[in-house]
Scaffold this active site. Structure first.
Site, PDB file in Angstrom:
ATOM      1  N   GLU A 208       0.820  -1.217   0.000  1.00  0.00           N
ATOM      2  CA  GLU A 208       0.000   0.000   0.000  1.00  0.00           C
ATOM      3  C   GLU A 208       0.850   1.261   0.000  1.00  0.00           C
ATOM      4  O   GLU A 208       0.362   2.350   0.291  1.00  0.00           O
ATOM      5  CB  GLU A 208      -0.940   0.000   1.219  1.00  0.00           C
ATOM      6  CG  GLU A 208      -1.942  -1.125   1.165  1.00  0.00           C
ATOM      7  CD  GLU A 208      -3.060  -0.988   2.180  1.00  0.00           C
ATOM      8  OE1 GLU A 208      -3.056  -0.024   2.964  1.00  0.00           O
ATOM      9  OE2 GLU A 208      -3.930  -1.847   2.183  1.00  0.00           O
ATOM     10  N   GLU A 288      -7.177  -1.294  14.955  1.00  0.00           N
ATOM     11  CA  GLU A 288      -8.105  -2.095  14.138  1.00  0.00           C
ATOM     12  C   GLU A 288      -7.802  -3.578  14.312  1.00  0.00           C
ATOM     13  O   GLU A 288      -6.628  -3.970  14.406  1.00  0.00           O
ATOM     14  CB  GLU A 288      -7.902  -1.660  12.683  1.00  0.00           C
ATOM     15  CG  GLU A 288      -8.815  -2.324  11.677  1.00  0.00           C
ATOM     16  CD  GLU A 288      -8.547  -1.778  10.266  1.00  0.00           C
ATOM     17  OE1 GLU A 288      -8.253  -0.566  10.118  1.00  0.00           O
ATOM     18  OE2 GLU A 288      -8.609  -2.566   9.306  1.00  0.00           O
ATOM     19  N   LYS A 340     -15.753  -1.568   3.878  1.00  0.00           N
ATOM     20  CA  LYS A 340     -15.124  -1.929   2.598  1.00  0.00           C
ATOM     21  C   LYS A 340     -16.225  -2.517   1.730  1.00  0.00           C
ATOM     22  O   LYS A 340     -16.645  -3.663   1.953  1.00  0.00           O
ATOM     23  CB  LYS A 340     -14.049  -2.984   2.819  1.00  0.00           C
ATOM     24  CG  LYS A 340     -12.808  -2.523   3.568  1.00  0.00           C
ATOM     25  CD  LYS A 340     -12.012  -3.756   3.961  1.00  0.00           C
ATOM     26  CE  LYS A 340     -10.576  -3.460   4.337  1.00  0.00           C
ATOM     27  NZ  LYS A 340      -9.908  -4.666   4.875  1.00  0.00           N
ATOM     28  N   SER A 370      -5.975  -3.421  -0.193  1.00  0.00           N
ATOM     29  CA  SER A 370      -4.548  -3.433  -0.517  1.00  0.00           C
ATOM     30  C   SER A 370      -4.326  -3.597  -2.021  1.00  0.00           C
ATOM     31  O   SER A 370      -3.341  -3.125  -2.567  1.00  0.00           O
ATOM     32  CB  SER A 370      -3.830  -4.522   0.262  1.00  0.00           C
ATOM     33  OG  SER A 370      -4.507  -5.756   0.154  1.00  0.00           O
ATOM     34  N   LYS A 391      -9.501   5.645   4.914  1.00  0.00           N
ATOM     35  CA  LYS A 391      -8.242   4.888   4.971  1.00  0.00           C
ATOM     36  C   LYS A 391      -7.986   4.286   3.583  1.00  0.00           C
ATOM     37  O   LYS A 391      -8.757   3.436   3.138  1.00  0.00           O
ATOM     38  CB  LYS A 391      -8.399   3.769   6.012  1.00  0.00           C
ATOM     39  CG  LYS A 391      -7.232   2.806   6.113  1.00  0.00           C
ATOM     40  CD  LYS A 391      -7.577   1.606   6.998  1.00  0.00           C
ATOM     41  CE  LYS A 391      -6.389   0.665   7.083  1.00  0.00           C
ATOM     42  NZ  LYS A 391      -6.725  -0.678   7.562  1.00  0.00           N
TER      43      LYS A 391
END
Ligand code: 2PG
Ligand code: MG
Length: 429
Positions: A208, A288, A340, A370, A391
């Site tokens: 990433e 997380e 997500k 990712s 994020k």
């Protein structure tokens, strides 16, 4: 929204490539008059077991990762089924996709096929309404520019498990705008690179875009991160703080957590103790997946210990599913949701999970994967759904920067009336 009915004319799909050089699905929805909306499915590496299945061809070609079946499912099954549907009826469209697939984990048509079509429809609807997606989603609500959560060191399954912890990130609770938060983050990223170079440890970047983590222990990475923050002259804790994605499911085996770097095997209580110790000693504001996705007792213990001062985020633990969010709120297993969209398969279900989280008083973070592309839909979701946090990986590689840059444009477009979420979204609820 007062848009009249606008039927979908055609859905195209093609195979494109993601940031890891893996094949992925792009869908394109065409409407009457040549309006179109496009979207590309992202892909995770550290995936929760409850996620919608990415349909891959298998076999030897391209490491089994090709998506020709998922692409064919869009053109041969989904396209004829949704032709004529109203593009402004996202819920109805998504329900049709879910019914067409007919499986809980979306393995028949593929979560990748579904999310590409669902996001493409959303983009087509915004285009037809003549609005940028964020504004289309907001309707009459006031925009909220998200606090960026930016990776500095990448680890875990994004760096061949070179360190156990997956994401070492910074947030800028003291910044007064998104642009300022990125300025400060850019300084940390630069400082961290200089430190790695000076220590003879610069080895490029992980999946990433965060620096490849050449560290002796997980804690050493935390120290480097804190020093990099200090190097910028901003104050650790109030201006710039640390956020971690432990992604603990990735090193959980038969009831134990195996910290490869430390050569240690610890139980759930041991990991809770280790993480609480880090929270006590470092300016950490968000953690997380501190424990594995099936370690509810561990999640509860960690949240009970630090949840009043730290955001405890469920990613693999919640997999963007409304039922999981409701259960976690009852259990006190975490206090924030990572959204997500490809984890669940459709835009409407992702939005429903976000609403359930909000209802429970949880924080909400929109997240990329990712394996990403130039698609910036998630940046628009973060603003349009007023999620408060975003994020999308590190501060390098264009599949990441495209999303940060998109929010800069939105912030500029909003001008003086802009509301930046800032550190307030991290305040323990
Ligand atoms: C995560 C994401 C992004 P992946 O775990 O939060 O960092 O990783 O897409 O591999 O699941
Ligand atoms: Mg995660």
């Amino acid at each position: 929204m007062t848009n009249s009915v606008l039927p979908i004319e055609r859905v195209l799909a093609r195979r494109v490539w993601d940031s890891r050089g893996h094949p992925t699905v792009e869908a394109e929805i065409q409407l009457h008059g040549g309006v179109l909306g496009r979207a590309i499915a992202p892909a995770g590496a550290s995936t929760g077991s409850g996620e919608a299945v990415d349909l891959r061809d298998g076999g030897r070609r391209l490491g089994g990762l090709d998506v020709t079946n998922a692409v064919r499912n869009v053109t041969d099954i989904i396209s004829p089924a949704i032709r004529g549907c109203d593009v402004f009826d996202q819920k109805g469209l998504d329900q049709l996709l879910v019914d067409l697939d007919g499986t809980d984990d979306r393995h028949r048509l593929g979560g990748n096929a579904l999310i590409a079509v669902s996001m493409a429809a959303l983009n087509a609807a915004a285009a037809a309404a003549g609005q940028p997606l964020w504004r289309y989603l907001l309707g009459d609500s006031q925009a909220l520019i998200p606090l960026p959560e930016v990776q500095i060191f990448g680890g875990g399954s994004h760096a061949k498990k070179r360190v156990d912890v997956q994401d070492f990130m910074v947030v800028a609770p003291g910044a007064s705008s998104f642009a300022e938060a990125l300025d400060w983050t850019a300084e940390v990223y630069l400082a961290a690179g200089q430190r790695m170079e000076a220590a003879g440890r610069l080895r490029g970047v992980a999946d990433e875009g965060g620096y490849w983590p050449v560290f002796k222990t997980n804690e050493e990475a935390l120290e480097f991160l804190l020093w990099s923050i200090e190097d910028t002259g901003h104050s650790p804790g109030s201006d710039l703080a640390i956020s971690l994605d432990i992604a603990a499911s990735e090193f959980y085996e038969a009831g134990h957590y195996c910290l490869g770097l430390e050569g240690q095997e610890i139980d759930s209580d041991g990991l809770v103790e280790l993480l609480v110790g880090w929270v006590d000693r470092f300016p950490i504001v968000s953690v997380e997946d501190p424990l594995a996705e099936n370690d509810t007792i561990g999640m509860q213990r960690f949240t009970a210990a630090v949840g009043d001062r730290v955001q405890v985020v469920g990613d693999d633990y919640l997999v963007t599913r409304t039922d999981h969010v409701i259960q976690a709120a009852r259990d006190g297993a975490c206090n924030a949701l990572l959204v997500k969209p490809n984890q669940v398969g459709t835009i409407s279900e992702s939005h429903q999970a976000l609403e359930a989280a909000r209802e429970a008083g949880f924080g909400t973070i929109i997240s990329a994967r990712s394996g990403e592309t130039e698609d910036v839909t998630v940046a628009h979701l973060a603003v349009g759904w007023r999620a408060g946090q975003l994020k999308v990986g590190s501060f390098s590689r264009s599949e990441r920067m495209a999303k940060w840059n998109e929010i800069l444009r939105i912030e500029e477009c909003l001008g003086d009336g802009t509301r930046f979420a800032g550190g307030s979204v991290l305040v323990a609820r």
